[in-house]
Design a protein around this motif. Structure first.
Motif, mmCIF file in Angstrom:
data_model
loop_
_atom_site.group_PDB
_atom_site.id
_atom_site.type_symbol
_atom_site.label_atom_id
_atom_site.label_comp_id
_atom_site.label_asym_id
_atom_site.label_seq_id
_atom_site.Cartn_x
_atom_site.Cartn_y
_atom_site.Cartn_z
ATOM 1 N N CYS A 4 0.826 -1.223 0.000
ATOM 2 C CA CYS A 4 0.000 0.000 0.000
ATOM 3 C C CYS A 4 0.851 1.260 0.000
ATOM 4 N N CYS A 29 6.198 0.135 7.998
ATOM 5 C CA CYS A 29 5.987 1.458 7.380
ATOM 6 C C CYS A 29 5.700 2.514 8.440
ATOM 7 N N CYS A 89 -2.370 -2.493 4.194
ATOM 8 C CA CYS A 89 -2.075 -3.809 3.608
ATOM 9 C C CYS A 89 -1.469 -4.802 4.605
ATOM 10 N N CYS A 122 3.960 -5.245 5.337
ATOM 11 C CA CYS A 122 5.267 -4.770 5.822
ATOM 12 C C CYS A 122 5.495 -5.237 7.262
#
Ligand code: FES
Length: 104
Positions: free
Chosen positions: A39, A86, A45, A48
């Protein structure tokens, strides 16, 4: 600053990265398998997902509320040290950080 990723098979990959980027961006830039960042870092998403090494969890901190909710839908088992990479910014005090990449 230096970061080391441990892969599920025990292999380790280390990279020197610039402060200011996220640890997902650092992983993608260094072709770390298993950290996808689908994403682009907008928390939608969970691709990560990493496990922060026990020795580092105090420095990286724990997830905010929305990240916490996203970790519940991550593909791999959630652990006490789970983070979405992230949401961790590379910063000098994290020099030497060790992250473990989940199986899935
Ligand atoms: S890159 Fe999608 S949640 Fe982190």
């Amino acid at each position: 600053m230096n970061v080391t990723w441990t892969l599920p098979d025990g292999e380790t990959r280390a990279a020197a990265i610039e402060p200011g980027i996220s640890l997902m961006e650092a992983a993608v830039a260094n072709d770390i398998p298993g950290v996808i960042g689908e994403c682009g870092g907008c928390l939608s998403c969970a691709t990560c997902h990493v496990y922060v090494d026990d020795a580092w969890i105090d420095k990286t901190g724990t997830p905010e509320e929305f990240e916490d909710a996203m970790l519940d839908v991550a593909a791999a088992e959630r652990r006490a040290t789970s983070r979405l990479s992230c949401q961790i910014e590379a910063r000098p005090e994290l020099d030497g950080l060790v992250l473990h990449v989940p199986e899935a």
